[in-house]
Write an enzyme that holds these catalytic residues in place. Structure first.
Site, PDB file in Angstrom:
ATOM      1  N   THR A 324       0.871  -1.314  -0.111  1.00  0.00           N
ATOM      2  CA  THR A 324       0.040   0.047  -0.046  1.00  0.00           C
ATOM      3  C   THR A 324       0.790   1.233   0.134  1.00  0.00           C
ATOM      4  O   THR A 324       1.928   1.351   0.191  1.00  0.00           O
ATOM      5  CB  THR A 324      -0.898   0.058   1.184  1.00  0.00           C
ATOM      6  OG1 THR A 324      -0.190   0.257   2.331  1.00  0.00           O
ATOM      7  CG2 THR A 324      -1.605  -1.166   1.261  1.00  0.00           C
ATOM      8  N   CYS A 325       0.311   2.341  -0.302  1.00  0.00           N
ATOM      9  CA  CYS A 325       0.897   3.649  -0.201  1.00  0.00           C
ATOM     10  C   CYS A 325       0.989   4.339   1.173  1.00  0.00           C
ATOM     11  O   CYS A 325       0.863   5.690   1.323  1.00  0.00           O
ATOM     12  CB  CYS A 325       0.173   4.596  -1.080  1.00  0.00           C
ATOM     13  SG  CYS A 325       0.302   4.268  -2.984  1.00  0.00           S
ATOM     14  N   ASP A 326       0.943   3.642   2.147  1.00  0.00           N
ATOM     15  CA  ASP A 326       1.094   3.818   3.394  1.00  0.00           C
ATOM     16  C   ASP A 326       2.113   3.521   3.944  1.00  0.00           C
ATOM     17  O   ASP A 326       2.759   2.516   3.870  1.00  0.00           O
ATOM     18  CB  ASP A 326      -0.152   3.185   4.254  1.00  0.00           C
ATOM     19  CG  ASP A 326      -0.192   3.671   5.623  1.00  0.00           C
ATOM     20  OD1 ASP A 326       0.797   4.337   6.147  1.00  0.00           O
ATOM     21  OD2 ASP A 326      -1.490   4.170   6.133  1.00  0.00           O
TER      22      ASP A 326
END
Lengths: 377, 377
Positions: A324-326
């Site tokens: 994820t882009c986290d």
């Protein structure tokens, strides 16, 4: 820990995307190990660890009871064939309308740790049995418990007396020594406290009968853990020491210890890269991460065993991260994970001992990624 | 921050269980504020912040473009009416088959931060434009970014040159100054780096044209944050300083700044209790917690404003926790939250500024609890 059945399943079915595969044979063996180790205790499987219907049905058939955290889990246990008298509503935090519904469904055993919760049960589930959770220190546990559940032993005495005076059966006490507890002596300290509560209430004319020993039984990740049998011996010794020949009815609530070792997650290497020409570690990005089911890597608390198709040769430290882009979606960074230097993008990786606390932890759709698929074989 | 429309909705509909309500009027205002503050930048809404179809449709209609993290998000943006040329595949970690599928769908703008990712794009999406993410320090951000995304600026130069030589258009650079960034000067430092990359590649005969300014625009939680207009001025000043009169094409990727303040979560007090007679704080348990959508309270990073029906009188510190049997499901403990002493079990509470990073973060069914319901009005 990847069984032949799991290997064959993955080889034949080749499921697309990350998935968990649980081998029911291992669950059965674990259940039998618990009954052998603690023959006088009733087993209440902690449904939250993995509520897959196949697992619940198998355990119901084997004679297990069920520790549930919510109405949904109660309904799952009933649907799996467990009668309501084999279900405890083990969450100390319940809406009164959920207690009422559980009571309607036949549940008569509830956890409490406060006066306020006793009042709800007195109103919504009169005549039921309650056990009061006492605070323990969680020393020796890999996933230590905070003070969120339980109350001081002195308060537990008052809470149980309050239950007794409110038309609720003060059945006993429960505790939880901390998840993934490796110190078999942890139950000793908690049982000493439990015995004190029993004695004090006996002096007030209230006879407790039940000790809920909780969970905490570990899964073998990278380090060896004591056998279930050795836990059984320690617990039996401690019970005898503190309760003499008037042994209480006991129940245990294994979750991780029942299913953790029965499951394996298959994942794919999406990217291997460095951050600069001099970067000493590789970043390895998988198609599963903290929000896809591996929430228990939080603070790198649990370090899962990992198998690759290139094991056996040279290894080098990697930072392992999710897709994820986290930026919080990193599994192991503080202590990088050694993986084969030959690892390639597209390789399949097996993350072992992931049968517990993975599927239901997965996010609904964070970053648009689907929740973890599960196959129970 | 609870708008009249949200108040009316909750009063009339009285939805059962915890839920998020998002006011589209606030999203519209925020979009307009961004276009006024940065009139020369294209807005790519970060879909991951909240992918509700109603939000995506509104933004598509207003002319927004979309920053997506996965194929699913690309499909959502297309379904909302955005043409493929308004979509960027902004995740630096992509499976090659997902890149190929995005390319088939018409997407031609991709994020990279490694040679390996460029190779995938060269094979699966030839001729597309890429921007390379550079590492920034994240100083001043409340939710600091790790080194997970981006590469050193020196490496970004090589990665972009590699793209140029691989049949991919080296379009420019991107950076992310850190989520909830309150220091308007953070973009200044990053733009200085970006300008260096532009100059070095120009010397090699490669003309970059795009600067992706990323997100990081804050939502107002408990503390005041700079206005969007003041961010716009700082960014424009920094652009002029570092790029002179040859200003690059710029894009911004607001997520939290677009929808965070537009949403409110309604929750219910399930239990209020103390752990001992002398306990100085109350434990307040809600029907939503870390696994029900409030994952951003991790490490107490984000402190949401909370409204109760008993505000205005005396308050006292509370430890705030969620409803699951997981001891990590505690929202605020290190720094207890002041709540009215008159608060009662069953009270409704509003958690404000929760429009971003809540619904999709919710777990599938942890402890049997349903994911967060959402209503977009």
């Amino acid at each position: 820990m990847t069984t032949d059945r799991i290997r064959s399943f993955l080889a034949e079915r080749r499921p697309e995307g990350p998935c968990l595969v649980v081998d029911l044979d291992v669950v059965r063996e674990n259940y039998n190990a618990f009954t052998r180790a603690l023959p006088d205790s009733r087993i209440f499987y902690a449904v939250k660890a993995n509520p897959a219907p196949e697992i619940l049905s198998l355990l119901a058939e084997l004679g297990s009871s069920f520790d549930t955290a919510s109405l949904t889990e109660i309904e799952l246990a009933l649907a799996a064939g467990a009668a309501a008298d084999r279900i405890s509503y083990g969450n100390t935090i319940k809406k009164e309308r959920d207690i009422a519904r559980a009571y309607e469904l036949g549940v008569r055993l509830f956890a409490v740790d406060s006066f306020e919760e006793v009042d709800k049960i007195a109103r919504a589930a009169p005549g039921s049995r309650v056990f009061c959770r006492v605070l323990t220190d969680g020393e020796g546990a890999e996933w230590p418990l905070s003070r969120k559940f339980g109350c001081a032993p002195e308060m537990a005495i008052e809470v149980l007396e309050h239950a007794h005076r409110s038309g609720v059966v003060a059945a006993g006490v429960s505790f939880h020594v901390g998840s993934q507890q490796r110190d078999t002596g942890a139950w000793e300290r908690a049982l000493a406290t439990a015995a004190t509560v029993f004695r004090t209430l006996a002096e007030r004319g209230i006879t407790l009968t039940l000790v809920n020993l909780g969970g905490g039984f570990p899964t073998r990740y990278l380090r060896d853990v004591p056998t279930v049998a050795s836990y059984g011996e320690s617990i039996f010794d401690a019970l005898s020491r503190h309760f003499g020949n008037r042994l209480p009815e006991t129940i245990i609530e294994p979750g991780r210890g029942m299913v953790g070792g029965a499951g394996v997650i298959k994942t794919e290497v999406v990217l291997i890269a460095r951050k600069s020409a001099e970067d000493p570690v590789r970043w390895v990005y998988l198609d599963i991460g903290k929000f896809g089911g591996l929430a228990e890597t939080m603070d790198e608390a649990i370090r899962y065993p990992i198998r690759t198709q290139r094991d056996g040769g040279e290894v080098a430290p990697c930072i392992l991260a999710g897709p994820t882009c986290d930026s919080a979606d990193v599994l192991y960074e503080r202590e990088p994970y050694p993986l084969p230097t030959g690892l390639e993008i597209g390789d399949e990786i097996l993350i072992e001992a992931t049968g517990a606390y993975t599927t239901t932890y997965a996010s609904v759709a964070f970053n648009g990624f689907a929740p973890l698929q599960a196959y129970v074989i």
